[in-house]
Motif scaffolding. Structure first.
Motif, PDB file in Angstrom:
ATOM      1  N   MET A  69     -49.398 -16.753  16.465  1.00  0.00           N
ATOM      2  CA  MET A  69     -50.375 -16.375  15.500  1.00  0.00           C
ATOM      3  C   MET A  69     -51.898 -16.994  15.958  1.00  0.00           C
ATOM      4  O   MET A  69     -52.752 -15.904  15.465  1.00  0.00           O
ATOM      5  N   PRO A  70     -52.273 -18.052  16.287  1.00  0.00           N
ATOM      6  CA  PRO A  70     -53.549 -18.466  16.805  1.00  0.00           C
ATOM      7  C   PRO A  70     -54.280 -17.645  17.812  1.00  0.00           C
ATOM      8  O   PRO A  70     -55.465 -17.110  17.902  1.00  0.00           O
ATOM      9  N   ILE A  71     -53.471 -17.022  18.622  1.00  0.00           N
ATOM     10  CA  ILE A  71     -53.884 -16.270  19.668  1.00  0.00           C
ATOM     11  C   ILE A  71     -54.246 -14.906  19.235  1.00  0.00           C
ATOM     12  O   ILE A  71     -55.297 -14.402  19.615  1.00  0.00           O
ATOM     13  N   ALA A  72     -53.594 -14.280  18.313  1.00  0.00           N
ATOM     14  CA  ALA A  72     -54.016 -13.048  17.451  1.00  0.00           C
ATOM     15  C   ALA A  72     -55.202 -13.404  16.716  1.00  0.00           C
ATOM     16  O   ALA A  72     -55.969 -12.345  16.662  1.00  0.00           O
ATOM     17  N   ILE A  73     -55.382 -14.713  16.141  1.00  0.00           N
ATOM     18  CA  ILE A  73     -56.694 -14.851  15.004  1.00  0.00           C
ATOM     19  C   ILE A  73     -57.675 -14.845  16.200  1.00  0.00           C
ATOM     20  O   ILE A  73     -58.811 -14.283  15.707  1.00  0.00           O
ATOM     21  N   ASP A  74     -57.537 -15.505  17.213  1.00  0.00           N
ATOM     22  CA  ASP A  74     -58.574 -15.702  18.087  1.00  0.00           C
ATOM     23  C   ASP A  74     -59.254 -14.455  18.581  1.00  0.00           C
ATOM     24  O   ASP A  74     -60.449 -14.136  18.643  1.00  0.00           O
ATOM     25  N   ARG A  75     -58.551 -13.278  18.797  1.00  0.00           N
ATOM     26  CA  ARG A  75     -58.992 -11.949  19.146  1.00  0.00           C
ATOM     27  C   ARG A  75     -59.485 -11.307  18.308  1.00  0.00           C
ATOM     28  O   ARG A  75     -60.643 -10.597  18.354  1.00  0.00           O
ATOM     29  N   TYR A  76     -59.007 -11.412  16.980  1.00  0.00           N
ATOM     30  CA  TYR A  76     -59.585 -10.779  15.849  1.00  0.00           C
ATOM     31  C   TYR A  76     -60.730 -11.377  15.289  1.00  0.00           C
ATOM     32  O   TYR A  76     -61.894 -10.680  15.246  1.00  0.00           O
ATOM     33  N   LEU A  77     -61.010 -12.498  15.321  1.00  0.00           N
ATOM     34  CA  LEU A  77     -62.250 -13.318  14.868  1.00  0.00           C
ATOM     35  C   LEU A  77     -63.394 -12.969  16.233  1.00  0.00           C
ATOM     36  O   LEU A  77     -64.667 -12.566  15.697  1.00  0.00           O
ATOM     37  N   GLY A  78     -63.149 -12.881  17.232  1.00  0.00           N
ATOM     38  CA  GLY A  78     -63.858 -12.448  18.465  1.00  0.00           C
ATOM     39  C   GLY A  78     -64.324 -11.099  18.348  1.00  0.00           C
ATOM     40  O   GLY A  78     -65.457 -10.804  18.564  1.00  0.00           O
ATOM     41  N   LEU A  79     -63.578 -10.211  17.682  1.00  0.00           N
ATOM     42  CA  LEU A  79     -63.973  -8.674  17.671  1.00  0.00           C
ATOM     43  C   LEU A  79     -65.050  -8.607  16.116  1.00  0.00           C
ATOM     44  O   LEU A  79     -65.940  -7.909  16.186  1.00  0.00           O
ATOM     45  N   VAL A  80     -64.433  -9.305  15.085  1.00  0.00           N
ATOM     46  CA  VAL A  80     -65.110  -8.836  13.777  1.00  0.00           C
ATOM     47  C   VAL A  80     -66.495  -9.996  13.832  1.00  0.00           C
ATOM     48  O   VAL A  80     -67.477  -9.330  13.255  1.00  0.00           O
ATOM     49  N   PHE A  81     -66.532 -11.069  14.225  1.00  0.00           N
ATOM     50  CA  PHE A  81     -67.634 -11.848  14.122  1.00  0.00           C
ATOM     51  C   PHE A  81     -68.139 -12.250  15.457  1.00  0.00           C
ATOM     52  O   PHE A  81     -67.965 -13.775  15.984  1.00  0.00           O
ATOM     53  N   PRO A  82     -68.490 -11.447  16.425  1.00  0.00           N
ATOM     54  CA  PRO A  82     -68.632 -11.722  17.904  1.00  0.00           C
ATOM     55  C   PRO A  82     -69.466 -12.999  18.183  1.00  0.00           C
ATOM     56  O   PRO A  82     -69.276 -13.969  18.872  1.00  0.00           O
ATOM     57  N   ILE A  83     -70.890 -12.799  17.437  1.00  0.00           N
ATOM     58  CA  ILE A  83     -71.779 -14.067  17.715  1.00  0.00           C
ATOM     59  C   ILE A  83     -71.506 -15.095  16.990  1.00  0.00           C
ATOM     60  O   ILE A  83     -71.442 -16.264  17.514  1.00  0.00           O
TER      61      ILE A  83
END
Length: 304
Positions: free
Chosen positions: A96-110
């Motif tokens: 779950m946190p692995i998926a969240i980490d990738r998602y947030l990195g794409l949606v809010f990269p900065i």
């Protein structure tokens, strides 16, 4: 349960999963001493969970080899079952946190890059270990629950339960299904579907990154649906029927295969793992072998 097929699955899982996860743990352990990313820390914990599972798998092999009978102490049965189930749910929660980490990195990269710290990943991993360990303590509570009227055989391990034990165990298992399985699954589905959508709507993203995102999503969903779903469905069936189904032992078999599939998650999600020397050598060997086969086929066609 039929012991020979169960034993065969356990042996196959052990022979494939152990070397693959030992390779992964060595790779991530080296990275931990050299500016690890939050993703590296989460994957290290996922690998550690798989290795603990594999270390206790020989007890299940012994049980299957003995015709599904348990001739060791009930205390050892409790300990083996506790770590067996704890690591299964630790693995599902860590996805779950692995998926969240990738998602947030794409949606809010900065913004996310500024907030993304290894300390948070380490704290999250500890919380996940504690949550799954606390939940699975039901094993000790159930097995060692005093019941003077109990007539269960003593030569089985965590298979048959009294009515008093079922009153506590079945509702807890239902909570496992909802909190430790369905919640991580739904979050992973949401994150990976959005990740794939975002990647394919951005033309500058390379084809390789898009393929890795699809590979990551497919591997994770395969693990949840193929490995974890059958066992967790047995919790739902047991709760609704007010009985622990005997066939649930077979549903544990796909759960063991999780340790063989997780290395694919490591490959798609971690450049550290992809660029490790052993993985690079394996890739070169595979491509060289494929190239040789292709050349041999072409020679045969020319000869004909």
């Amino acid at each position: 349960p039929d012991a020979p097929p169960i034993l065969a699955v356990y042996i196959l899982t052990f022979l494939i999963g152990l070397p693959a996860n030992l390779l992964a743990i060595c790779t991530f352990f080296k990275k931990l001493g050299n500016k690890p990313s939050p993703n590296d820390i989460l994957l290290f914990n996922l690998t550690a969970s798989d290795l603990v599972f594999l270390l206790f798998l020989p007890f299940k092999m012994y049980e299957a080899a003995a015709g599904m009978e348990w001739h060791l102490s009930q205390t050892l049965c409790s300990i083996a079952s506790y770590f067996f189930f704890t690591t299964i749910y630790t693995s599902s929660l860590l996805h779950m946190p692995i998926a969240i980490d990738r998602y947030l990195g794409l949606v809010f990269p900065i913004k996310y890059r500024l907030l993304r710290k290894p300390l948070y990943a380490a704290a999250g991993s500890i919380i996940i270990w504690l949550v799954s360990a606390a939940h699975c303590s039901i094993v000790f509570i159930t097995v060692h629950m005093p019941d003077p009227n109990a007539t269960l055989p003593k030569n089985v391990c965590y298979v048959q339960f009294t009515e008093q034990q079922k009153k506590i165990l079945l509702p807890v298992r239902f909570e496992f299904f909802v909190v430790l399985y369905m919640l991580p699954l739904l979050i992973c589905i949401f994150c990976y579907i959005n990740c794939i959508y975002i990647l394919y709507t951005r033309p500058r993203i390379t084809k390789e990154k898009k393929q890795r995102a699809i590979g990551m999503a497919l591997c994770t969903l395969t693990i949840f649906l193929l490995c974890f779903l059958p066992y967790n469905l047995s919790h739902l069936v047991g709760f609704s029927s007010n009985n622990s189904p005997l066939w649930r032992y077979y549903t544990l078999l796909p759960s063991t295969l999780n340790t063989c599939l997780d290395p694919f998650v490591f490959y798609f999600s971690s450049s550290t793992f992809r660029e490790s020397k052993t993985v690079s050598l394996l890739k070169k060997w595979c491509f060289a072998h494929k190239k040789t086969k292709k050349s041999e086929t072409e020679l045969v066609i020319v000869a004909k």
